[in-house]
Design a protein around this motif. Structure first.
Motif, mmCIF file in Angstrom:
data_model
loop_
_atom_site.group_PDB
_atom_site.id
_atom_site.type_symbol
_atom_site.label_atom_id
_atom_site.label_comp_id
_atom_site.label_asym_id
_atom_site.label_seq_id
_atom_site.Cartn_x
_atom_site.Cartn_y
_atom_site.Cartn_z
ATOM 1 N N GLN B 135 0.892 -1.178 0.000
ATOM 2 C CA GLN B 135 0.000 0.000 0.000
ATOM 3 C C GLN B 135 0.917 1.211 0.000
ATOM 4 O O GLN B 135 1.543 1.521 1.020
ATOM 5 C CB GLN B 135 -0.908 0.002 1.239
ATOM 6 N N ALA B 137 0.575 4.353 0.031
ATOM 7 C CA ALA B 137 0.308 5.385 1.049
ATOM 8 C C ALA B 137 -1.061 5.122 1.647
ATOM 9 O O ALA B 137 -1.892 4.433 1.063
ATOM 10 C CB ALA B 137 0.343 6.770 0.420
ATOM 11 N N GLU B 138 -1.274 5.679 2.836
ATOM 12 C CA GLU B 138 -2.569 5.507 3.526
ATOM 13 C C GLU B 138 -3.682 6.060 2.641
ATOM 14 O O GLU B 138 -3.569 7.156 2.091
ATOM 15 C CB GLU B 138 -2.529 6.260 4.863
ATOM 16 N N GLY B 139 -4.734 5.287 2.451
ATOM 17 C CA GLY B 139 -5.883 5.781 1.688
ATOM 18 C C GLY B 139 -5.813 5.432 0.204
ATOM 19 O O GLY B 139 -6.799 5.552 -0.496
ATOM 20 N N THR B 140 -4.669 4.968 -0.239
ATOM 21 C CA THR B 140 -4.590 4.583 -1.658
ATOM 22 C C THR B 140 -4.932 3.105 -1.805
ATOM 23 O O THR B 140 -5.028 2.398 -0.802
ATOM 24 C CB THR B 140 -3.186 4.827 -2.217
ATOM 25 N N ASP B 141 -5.098 2.681 -3.058
ATOM 26 C CA ASP B 141 -5.443 1.278 -3.292
ATOM 27 C C ASP B 141 -4.300 0.356 -2.890
ATOM 28 O O ASP B 141 -3.128 0.728 -2.984
ATOM 29 C CB ASP B 141 -5.737 1.073 -4.785
ATOM 30 N N ARG B 142 -4.701 -0.824 -2.441
ATOM 31 C CA ARG B 142 -3.670 -1.813 -2.106
ATOM 32 C C ARG B 142 -3.256 -2.556 -3.376
ATOM 33 O O ARG B 142 -4.008 -2.618 -4.343
ATOM 34 C CB ARG B 142 -4.228 -2.806 -1.081
ATOM 35 N N ASP B 184 -11.151 -4.799 -2.438
ATOM 36 C CA ASP B 184 -11.481 -3.829 -1.397
ATOM 37 C C ASP B 184 -12.908 -3.291 -1.567
ATOM 38 O O ASP B 184 -13.651 -3.116 -0.607
ATOM 39 C CB ASP B 184 -10.505 -2.653 -1.425
#
Lengths: 269, 622
Positions: B135, B137-142, B184
């Motif tokens: 991931q 960055a936080e909040g982006t797609d895995r 997700d």
């Protein structure tokens, strides 16, 4: 013998005083009247009365209070209690406190006459008795007291519990002596009911008067002495044994016996 | 609000439901996540193998253009992020993203760490270690990153292009990243679904619970509250109509039972109060009247004595004396009623008494245009009664009948007859006691007008008071504890607790134990202790066998008595005549008949008429 008898009459109603006065005067008695018991008390100190007739329910001092005072001041004077509120309790209380007789109002000429006559004789017999005891008179007319295990209502009737649960009821020798010469006895029927303090039999005498017998207990009559019909004088000859009146099943033995006096507590009965 | 049972119930059930749904959702989503991830992983691994195999030949031929083309084509497919081939130094040799080609990745990059974290780097990587979740960055797609090492082969080292040294094990890696946004999104959808489901369940549960709480709890409770308020305000006849089988239904029944008992107790209290005031009244009246009567009686009897030689006066005076004595007896009987004393009984002919009674009221009959019909049995034998009292009974009944007549008059029928009745249903216990002589008759609780017999009973774990029907052979007992038919009871005296059970006698009907009470003067009254069994034995009345009764009926064609008033007519001070009557008449009659061991019953139909039926035993019980 009558003229010297003074009678004290206490009642809160003038009309009754008047009527009693008329009857007694016509029978040869002298009458003193009082409208209330308080003012009658001093009269007891002033003179001796042959008989006192007193109402039970009066304003101010009532009959029972007066009766106690009179018994203290003049124990030799018989007191007759009279009341228009004739309850069993009043009757029994009057006789146990010490009245010689009890008559419910309204009464007739003859009923009053017989009551006063019995009281006068009662007084005479008692005086004779004390003379016999003191030896100034022979004992030919001695009154037989009732046997010790009997109990009595005033001086008139007795009751004796039997072993089988019944009770024998009869009249005292003193009572028979006060009525003199019984000629007949009116009784209730077998199966009838007698109530303590109320009339359970009437004894007729030679002079035509009827003398009521107040029952010492309440109960159902199971047997009436059959000899009373054929030989009424049996109540005089043997008042405590052969001269019994009723055999009855008492309804409330303990309570009622407690209200009676034991025989032998008075030399006469 | 929070104190209300409904709200509390909703909160408790709702929270429980949400917790359960939450737990289910947690495991469900975790499983979904696992299965979807596994699918993606499998797909990625398969893909790397496919890429390796499809580029293998081009690799051997060293046709770089074609390799780049193949990788670009694969990278175009949906669900695949980036496909690149790195050499041992980390330089991107081929990539589906053209700009990446030629860049060198440092060995610390997450993709490389699987092997290069250790020195010397791993040369072999197990299948489950090839994948990494990334991931950026936080909040982006895995992303799912898969590396597949490209191993040296014989054909590689021997190819004629640019020979890889034969001793090198790993030539490079194939690195494929796959975006997980589809997975997700599915999980997010599922979570949302679950939240919606929980909220829906909560709302639905709330609605259902509040509906049933309203129906099963709130409404009955409101009615009970209303009932208790009514009772508090003195309305003891309030009756709760809803009687379900649930607890509140029981409570409602119990409430109705309680108000009925209270009402009865109040009636009794009222009754005894009335009787007490009647007694005081009678006593007061007796005293007040007896004094003037004494004046009349003494003067008249005095005059009677004085005028013995005047026969014309004598007759009149005798009447005065006789009538005054009669007044005295009336006053006495008033006192007697208050005192409930016994009548003065003699043998008398009922028919004669009826004649005398009708003579007394003959004037009234004429004035009110009432026809009197006598249907008497001339053979009726004498009965042991108090003739005066019985005459008073007849006179009162006839006067009542006349008063009930309409203006235009009517008809009264007096009948007398003889009938034979068995003791069952006629004899009743008046005085009863336990073996220790405690009175058991309870005048406060009456069964069809007769004072009941009060005993203490124990059945199972329950203990309470049983009011026995005093009428021999009738079984309208009243009990304070629930007794079911067939239950055996232990019967005791309520005063001293002495057992009334009879150990000797068993019930001949059902073989249960029996109990007995002592009836004053009338021996033992025995009864079966099994509730519902109707065996009773009263030897002393049975011995008399069928008894003979004189029955006297007084019927009228008057206005009748309403159904509501009928049970009350024998109560003291109950009157339908308003100011005209004292309300004592019928209660005095009842007392007199009862004192003669007789019964009086009444039948009536409004606007048609009333019949009073009196039964007097020919022989008084011994």
């Amino acid at each position: 013998m009558k003229p010297h008898t003074d009678i004290l009459v206490i009642d809160d109603e003038q009309v009754i005083l008047d009527a009693v006065t008329k009857i007694c005067t016509s029978e040869g008695y002298r009458v003193v009247t009082s409208l209330d018991a308080e003012s009658a008390v001093p009269l007891l100190d002033q003179q001796s009365f042959g008989v006192i007739l007193c109402d039970v329910m009066m304003p101010g001092m009532d009959g029972f209070s007066f009766l106690k005072i009179a018994l203290g001041k003049a124990p030799e004077t018989p007191v007759i209690m009279a009341t228009g509120f004739s309850t069993v309790e009043n009757a029994v209380q009057s006789l146990t406190v010490g009245a010689t007789d009890y008559i419910p109002k309204p009464f007739t000429f003859d009923e009053l006459k017989s009551a006063i006559q019995r009281a006068v004789r009662f007084r005479r017999i008692r005086e004779e008795q004390s003379r016999i005891v003191s030896g100034t008179m022979d004992d030919g007319t001695l009154v037989v007291p009732c046997p010790p295990k009997y109990r009595r209502l005033g001086h008139s009737s007795w009751v004796c519990l039997q072993n089988d649960g019944t009770a024998l009821v009869g009249v005292t020798h003193l009572f028979v002596r006060t009525i003199e010469q019984p000629t007949g006895v009116e009784t209730v029927n077998p199966d009838g009911e007698i109530i303590q303090g109320t009339v359970c039999a009437q004894i007729q005498t030679f002079d035509g008067l009827l003398h009521p017998v107040l029952s010492p207990i309440s109960g159902r009559v199971v047997d009436v002495n059959s000899e009373l019909k054929t030989f009424p004088a049996i109540i005089e000859k043997d008042p405590y044994f052969a001269g019994w009146l009723y055999r009855a099943i008492p309804t409330d033995v303990e309570y009622e016996l407690a209200r009676l006096q034991p025989c032998g507590s008075d030399p006469l009965t | 609000m929070i104190r209300r049972i409904g709200v509390r119930l909703i909160l408790v059930v709702g929270i429980t439901a949400i917790v359960i749904i939450g737990i289910i959702a947690f495991f469900n989503i975790r499983a979904l996540n696992a299965s979807l991830s596994a699918e993606v992983e499998r797909h990625a691994n398969q893909l790397t193998e496919t890429v390796k195999h499809s580029t293998r030949l081009d690799m051997l031929r060293n046709e770089r253009e074609r390799i780049q083309e193949t990788i670009s084509a694969i990278g175009m497919q949906s669900g695949i992020g980036e496909v690149r081939v790195l050499n041992k130094e980390g330089k991107v040799m081929f990539s589906s993203v053209a700009t990446d080609v030629g860049t060198v990745l440092p060995k610390e990059v997450a993709n490389c760490r699987a092997c290069h974290a250790s020195t010397p780097p791993l040369q072999h990587l197990a299948i489950d270690q090839r994948t990494r979740l990334l991931q950026p960055a936080e909040g982006t797609d895995r992303y799912l990153a898969v590396i597949n090492p490209i191993y040296n082969e014989t054909s590689c080292s021997s190819a004629d292009c640019h020979v890889h040294p034969a001793d090198v094990k790993v030539l490079g890696v194939l690195d494929v990243t796959m975006p997980l946004h589809e997975v997700d999104r599915q999980i997010r959808d599922r979570v949302l679904e679950m939240l919606l489901f929980a909220a829906g369940a909560f709302v639905a549960l709330s609605l259902i619970i509040s509906f049933f709480v309203q129906r099963w709890v709130a409404r009955p409770v409101a009615e009970l509250v209303k009932g208790t308020q009514q009772v508090a305000d003195g309305n003891l006849s309030y009756h709760i109509s809803r009687e379900g089988n649930d607890e509140l239904g029981h409570l409602g029944r119990s409430f109705n039972n309680m108000t009925a008992k209270l009402s009865e107790a109040r009636m009794q209290l009222f009754q005894s109060d009335k009787l007490a005031s009647l007694g005081r009244l009678a006593a007061g009246v007796a005293h007040e009247i007896n004094n003037p009567l004494t004046g009349v009686l003494t003067y008249s009897s005095f005059l009677l004595k004085r005028t013995q030689h005047q026969p014309e006066l004598q007759e009149d005076l005798k009447v005065i004396v006789r009538e005054t004595i009669r007044s005295r007896e009336i006053v006495k009987s008033l006192l007697d009623f208050a005192r409930q004393t016994v009548p003065k009984k003699t043998e008398a002919l009922i028919n004669d008494i009826i004649d005398r009674a009708t003579t007394v009221v003959s004037n009234q009959l004429t004035i009110r245009h009432v026809e009197l019909v006598k249907k008497i049995d001339p053979q009726l034998p004498p009965v042991t009664v108090d003739a005066n009292q019985i005459q008073q009974v007849f006179v009162n009944l006839i006067v009542n009948a006349i008063d009930a007549m309409p203006q235009e008059g009517g008809r009264i029928t007096i009948g007398s007859s003889m009938l034979k009745l068995s003791p069952q249903g006629t004899a009743h216990v008046k005085k009863a006691a336990c073996s220790k002589r405690h009175a058991l008759i309870d005048p406060a609780v009456k069964i069809n007008g007769l004072s009941s017999i009060r005993v203490k009973v124990r059945a199972g774990d329950e203990e309470g008071i049983l009011h026995l029907d005093p009428l021999y052979g009738r079984h309208q007992h009243m009990t304070s504890i629930p007794l079911s038919a067939g239950q055996e009871m232990a019967v005791q005296c309520p005063e001293c607790g002495v057992s009334l059970m009879d150990t000797q006698v068993r019930c001949p009907k059902c073989a249960a134990a029996t109990f007995w009470i002592e009836v004053a003067g009338q021996g033992k009254w025995e009864s079966c202790s099994r509730f519902g069994c109707d065996w009773q034995r009263w030897e002393s009345v049975e011995r008399d066998g069928v008894r003979e009764y004189a029955e006297i009926t007084v019927s009228d064609t008057g206005c009748g008595i309403s159904r509501e008033e009928l049970p009350k007519i024998f109560e003291p001070f109950f009157s339908t005549k308003g100011q005209k009557g004292t309300g004592l008449g019928l209660s005095v009659i009842w007392g007199i008949v009862d004192n003669h061991n007789g019964t009086i019953t009444v039948e009536s139909e409004p606007k048609k008429g009333t019949t009073f039926r009196i039964r007097l035993p020919l022989q008084q019980p011994r």
